[in-house]
Design an enzyme around this catalytic site. Structure first.
Site, PDB file in Angstrom:
ATOM      1  N   CYS A  57      -4.150  -4.951  -7.414  1.00 45.63           N
ATOM      2  CA  CYS A  57      -3.670  -3.561  -7.415  1.00 45.63           C
ATOM      3  C   CYS A  57      -4.141  -2.794  -8.638  1.00 45.63           C
ATOM      4  O   CYS A  57      -4.382  -1.597  -8.567  1.00 45.63           O
ATOM      5  CB  CYS A  57      -2.152  -3.540  -7.337  1.00 45.63           C
ATOM      6  SG  CYS A  57      -1.372  -4.527  -8.614  1.00 45.63           S
ATOM      7  N   GLU A 109       6.202  -0.631  -5.559  1.00 42.04           N
ATOM      8  CA  GLU A 109       5.045  -1.016  -6.386  1.00 42.04           C
ATOM      9  C   GLU A 109       3.822  -0.855  -5.500  1.00 42.04           C
ATOM     10  O   GLU A 109       3.564  -1.714  -4.646  1.00 42.04           O
ATOM     11  CB  GLU A 109       5.196  -2.467  -6.872  1.00 42.04           C
ATOM     12  CG  GLU A 109       6.385  -2.710  -7.794  1.00 42.04           C
ATOM     13  CD  GLU A 109       6.133  -2.250  -9.224  1.00 42.04           C
ATOM     14  OE1 GLU A 109       4.986  -1.877  -9.535  1.00 42.04           O
ATOM     15  OE2 GLU A 109       7.073  -2.266 -10.029  1.00 42.04           O
ATOM     16  N   SER A 167       0.826  -1.206   0.000  1.00 36.69           N
ATOM     17  CA  SER A 167       0.000   0.000   0.000  1.00 36.69           C
ATOM     18  C   SER A 167       0.866   1.264   0.000  1.00 36.69           C
ATOM     19  O   SER A 167       2.003   1.249   0.490  1.00 36.69           O
ATOM     20  CB  SER A 167      -0.875  -0.008   1.252  1.00 36.69           C
ATOM     21  OG  SER A 167      -0.046  -0.061   2.394  1.00 36.69           O
ATOM     22  N   VAL A 212       2.262   2.122   3.582  1.00 33.70           N
ATOM     23  CA  VAL A 212       3.465   1.398   4.020  1.00 33.70           C
ATOM     24  C   VAL A 212       4.641   1.736   3.094  1.00 33.70           C
ATOM     25  O   VAL A 212       5.796   1.784   3.541  1.00 33.70           O
ATOM     26  CB  VAL A 212       3.202  -0.126   4.110  1.00 33.70           C
ATOM     27  CG1 VAL A 212       4.450  -0.861   4.572  1.00 33.70           C
ATOM     28  CG2 VAL A 212       2.048  -0.415   5.065  1.00 33.70           C
ATOM     29  N   GLY A 213       4.335   2.034   1.848  1.00 33.96           N
ATOM     30  CA  GLY A 213       5.393   2.469   0.917  1.00 33.96           C
ATOM     31  C   GLY A 213       6.166   3.663   1.468  1.00 33.96           C
ATOM     32  O   GLY A 213       7.389   3.749   1.339  1.00 33.96           O
TER      33      GLY A 213
HETATM   34  P1  NAD Z   1       0.505  -3.663   2.974  1.00 37.02           P
HETATM   35  O1  NAD Z   1       1.194  -2.412   2.563  1.00 37.02           O
HETATM   36  O2  NAD Z   1      -0.385  -3.625   4.151  1.00 37.02           O
HETATM   37  O3  NAD Z   1       1.561  -4.841   3.266  1.00 37.02           O
HETATM   38  C1  NAD Z   1       2.583  -5.165   2.359  1.00 37.02           C
HETATM   39  C2  NAD Z   1       3.761  -5.731   3.121  1.00 37.02           C
HETATM   40  O4  NAD Z   1       4.250  -4.747   4.016  1.00 37.02           O
HETATM   41  C3  NAD Z   1       3.442  -6.974   3.947  1.00 37.02           C
HETATM   42  O5  NAD Z   1       4.491  -7.904   3.777  1.00 37.02           O
HETATM   43  C4  NAD Z   1       3.374  -6.447   5.367  1.00 37.02           C
HETATM   44  O6  NAD Z   1       3.798  -7.384   6.320  1.00 37.02           O
HETATM   45  C5  NAD Z   1       4.324  -5.269   5.338  1.00 37.02           C
HETATM   46  N1  NAD Z   1       3.925  -4.214   6.272  1.00 37.02           N
HETATM   47  C6  NAD Z   1       2.655  -3.903   6.666  1.00 37.02           C
HETATM   48  N2  NAD Z   1       2.684  -2.864   7.535  1.00 37.02           N
HETATM   49  C7  NAD Z   1       3.980  -2.519   7.676  1.00 37.02           C
HETATM   50  C8  NAD Z   1       4.656  -1.521   8.451  1.00 37.02           C
HETATM   51  N3  NAD Z   1       3.984  -0.676   9.231  1.00 37.02           N
HETATM   52  N4  NAD Z   1       6.006  -1.454   8.370  1.00 37.02           N
HETATM   53  C9  NAD Z   1       6.682  -2.293   7.572  1.00 37.02           C
HETATM   54  N5  NAD Z   1       6.111  -3.265   6.829  1.00 37.02           N
HETATM   55  C10 NAD Z   1       4.768  -3.382   6.883  1.00 37.02           C
HETATM   56  O7  NAD Z   1      -0.271  -4.155   1.655  1.00 37.02           O
HETATM   57  P2  NAD Z   1      -1.228  -5.400   1.477  1.00 37.02           P
HETATM   58  O8  NAD Z   1      -2.485  -5.176   2.236  1.00 37.02           O
HETATM   59  O9  NAD Z   1      -0.476  -6.661   1.704  1.00 37.02           O
HETATM   60  O10 NAD Z   1      -1.522  -5.300  -0.105  1.00 37.02           O
HETATM   61  C11 NAD Z   1      -2.486  -4.440  -0.628  1.00 37.02           C
HETATM   62  C12 NAD Z   1      -1.881  -3.176  -1.198  1.00 37.02           C
HETATM   63  O11 NAD Z   1      -0.817  -3.496  -2.066  1.00 37.02           O
HETATM   64  C13 NAD Z   1      -2.874  -2.409  -2.045  1.00 37.02           C
HETATM   65  O12 NAD Z   1      -2.705  -1.032  -1.846  1.00 37.02           O
HETATM   66  C14 NAD Z   1      -2.491  -2.789  -3.456  1.00 37.02           C
HETATM   67  O13 NAD Z   1      -2.915  -1.879  -4.438  1.00 37.02           O
HETATM   68  C15 NAD Z   1      -1.006  -2.874  -3.344  1.00 37.02           C
HETATM   69  N6  NAD Z   1      -0.450  -3.726  -4.378  1.00 37.02           N
HETATM   70  C16 NAD Z   1       0.330  -3.174  -5.354  1.00 37.02           C
HETATM   71  C17 NAD Z   1       0.830  -3.966  -6.372  1.00 37.02           C
HETATM   72  C18 NAD Z   1       1.687  -3.424  -7.481  1.00 37.02           C
HETATM   73  O14 NAD Z   1       2.267  -4.221  -8.211  1.00 37.02           O
HETATM   74  N7  NAD Z   1       1.810  -2.115  -7.646  1.00 37.02           N
HETATM   75  C19 NAD Z   1       0.529  -5.321  -6.383  1.00 37.02           C
HETATM   76  C20 NAD Z   1      -0.260  -5.844  -5.366  1.00 37.02           C
HETATM   77  C21 NAD Z   1      -0.739  -5.039  -4.362  1.00 37.02           C
END
Ligand code: NAD
Length: 493
Positions: A271, A237, A216, A219-220
């Protein structure tokens, strides 16, 4: 050797009053040990040949095929993902990525010769793609295998070591990947570390040469801040709200079929899923009917959809409640249900739902939906629809349905998005020659194919002096060198 570090193994570094990590997390000392252990390998891999890297990709590709039943079982256990969908969206993209890299790697690795510019006559120059070194891949749950092993293929092709942290929300897939990687690689080359936020944060505290994050935007930002501490390079991403424009000239049957597939595959947890639609007022009714027909074709009649094995589920209760909350909020604010909201005897079932008359104030128009709800809004003036899209953060994908080339050109020229499909949805993800990535809020950098290889490589310029005139630019600045410098400036001006 298994690279897994399951969190609940006894912790020998535990503090006297308990373990140094929370249950389900990997101890930070174990993470540091793995990171340190990869240093020598990273140095050795700098000199690895295309043939050696291809052999690794070949083994990974073969294992994907051998373990396909296990992959299907893990995806089903995690979120009832249909087997065929697992093959199309988890296995196929990874084997294709590996196949493509294996075919192209020699040419990607070739140093690129650069002709000298006028000032640099007498030199030879080339750009070499050197491995970045020790890389971190953090992946999300929505395509757990694809979005872990896809970037891993690029990282291996580019000659790096990797620590991969899959999402904790798909634990069966995470465990399976740990086993598969343990079968293929020594932990000093590729290791899987399991855990959630705490584990992620321990990883982000280390000075990786490159951090590749998929997840997301929220978190990015955390990842980008952590990377800034070490000036690690990053690929982000991310996600966001991907809009669709359906022009009055569009083939509505095709638009509905492809959009409905793109939206409801993986239960909308994609995504690049179409997030909301702007359809021209004149064709709204016909478009909604086509979408309802398309749903019937894909998942059968409304009442039977919950029992249809081709329809996936929301990943967990928290996300189920989030999606339900978006639906209830939209309806409270006047949204109409064109189809959907059928009760089912299933905790994580949300029916494929089409909403019309959705107000701008509804939460569903603010956050990424990431579930099987599709708001269908209307427009009369294309410029106004474009302005509303441009008022939001730049999306990961933008889809255009039109036969009128003028409309297509106008939308492409006046909007910005990570990627765009015209008269189809999501297919750009599968095109190995296209860079895949977002822009600003939807991401930084690209993945897939050559772009993925480049993300995990540093473009290093190498210049060799043969008989250049550079010595004339150095002191002492006597009459002749001053004349020469002035002559050069005038000549090039
Ligand atoms: P997320 O950002 O919640 O989690 C992604 C990863 O980050 C996980 O491995 C998680 O353990 C880790 N994480 C979560 N919170 C964190 C923190 N505070 N500090 C460090 N690491 C942390 O995302 P999600 O719910 O797993 O996936 C959904 C999101 O990902 C959506 O926004 C979606 O659009 C995006 N996404 C993007 C792509 C792309 O290729 N651009 C592909 C799939 C999903």
């Amino acid at each position: 050797m298994s690279a897994t570090a399951p969190a609940d193994t006894p912790d020998t570094n535990a503090a006297p009053h308990g373990p140094a990590h929370s249950p389900g997390e990997t101890d930070s000392a174990e993470i540091k040990r793995l990171f340190d252990a990869q240093l020598d390998t990273a140095m050795t891999l700098r000199r690895s040949s295309a043939r050696e890297r291809i052999a690794k990709l070949k083994r990974l590709r073969a294992l994907m095929f051998e373990r396909r039943e296990d992959i299907m079982a893990a995806c089903h256990a995690d979120f009832a993902k249909p087997a065929a969908e697992v093959e199309v969206t988890e296995i196929l993209p990874v084997v294709e990525e590996a196949h493509h890299a294996m075919r192209k790697l020699k040419s990607w690795m070739k140093p690129e010769r650069k002709r000298p510019t006028l000032l640099m006559l007498g030199t030879s120059a080339r750009v070499i793609n050197e491995p970045r070194g020790r890389c971190l891949i953090i992946s999300p749950w929505n395509y757990p295998i694809n979005l872990s092993f896809g970037p891993l293929v690029s990282a291996i092709a580019a000659g790096n070591t990797v620590i991969l942290k899959p999402s904790e929300l798909t634990p069966n897939c995470a465990q399976l990947m740990a086993e598969m990687i343990g079968e293929l690689f020594d932990e000093t080359e590729v290791a899987v570390v399991q855990g959630a936020v705490e584990t992620s944060q321990s990883l982000l505290a280390l000075p990786f040469d490159h951090m590749f994050f998929t997840g997301s935007p929220a978190v990015g930002k955390i990842v980008m801040r952590a990377a800034a501490e070490h000036l690690s390079s990053i690929t982000l991403e991310l996600g966001g709200k991907s809009p669709v424009i359906v022009d009055a000239s569009a083939n509505l049957t095709n638009a509905a079929r492809t959009l409905v597939w793109g939206k409801f595959a993986n239960n909308g947890q994609t995504c690049i899923a179409p997030d909301y639609v702007y359809v021209h007022e004149d064709v709204r009714q016909a478009f909604v009917e086509e979408c309802i027909n398309a749903l019937d074709k894909l998942y059968g009649k409304t009442e039977g959809r919950a029992a249809n094995g081709d329809y996936c589920r929301i990943v967990n209760q928290r996300h189920y409640e989030r999606v339900r909350g978006l639906l209830d909020d939209a309806r409270e604010r006047g949204a109409q249900l064109a189809t959907g909201d059928v009760p089912a005897n299933d905790d994580r079932y949300v029916a494929p739902t089409l909403l019309t008359d959705v107000g701008d104030d509804a939460r569903i128009m603010e956050e990424e939906i990431f579930g099987p709800l599709l708001p269908i809004l209307t427009y009369r003036d294309l410029d106004a629809a474009i302005a509303r899209i441009n008022a939001r953060p730049k999306p990961l994908a933008l889809y255009i349905y039109a036969k009128d080339q003028g409309v297509i050109d106008q939308v492409v020229a006046t909007t910005s998005a990570g990627g765009t499909c015209i008269n189809t949805a999501m297919l750009h993800f599968l095109h190995g020659q296209l860079p895949f990535g977002g822009v600003n809020n939807s991401g930084i950098g690209n993945s897939h194919g050559h772009a993925g290889f480049k993300a995990f490589s540093h473009e290093r310029s190498v210049l060799q002096d043969r008989f250049s005139l550079a010595f004339l630019f150095r002191p002492p600045y006597n009459a002749f060198t001053r004349w020469f410098i002035r002559f050069s400036v005038r000549w090039l001006s």
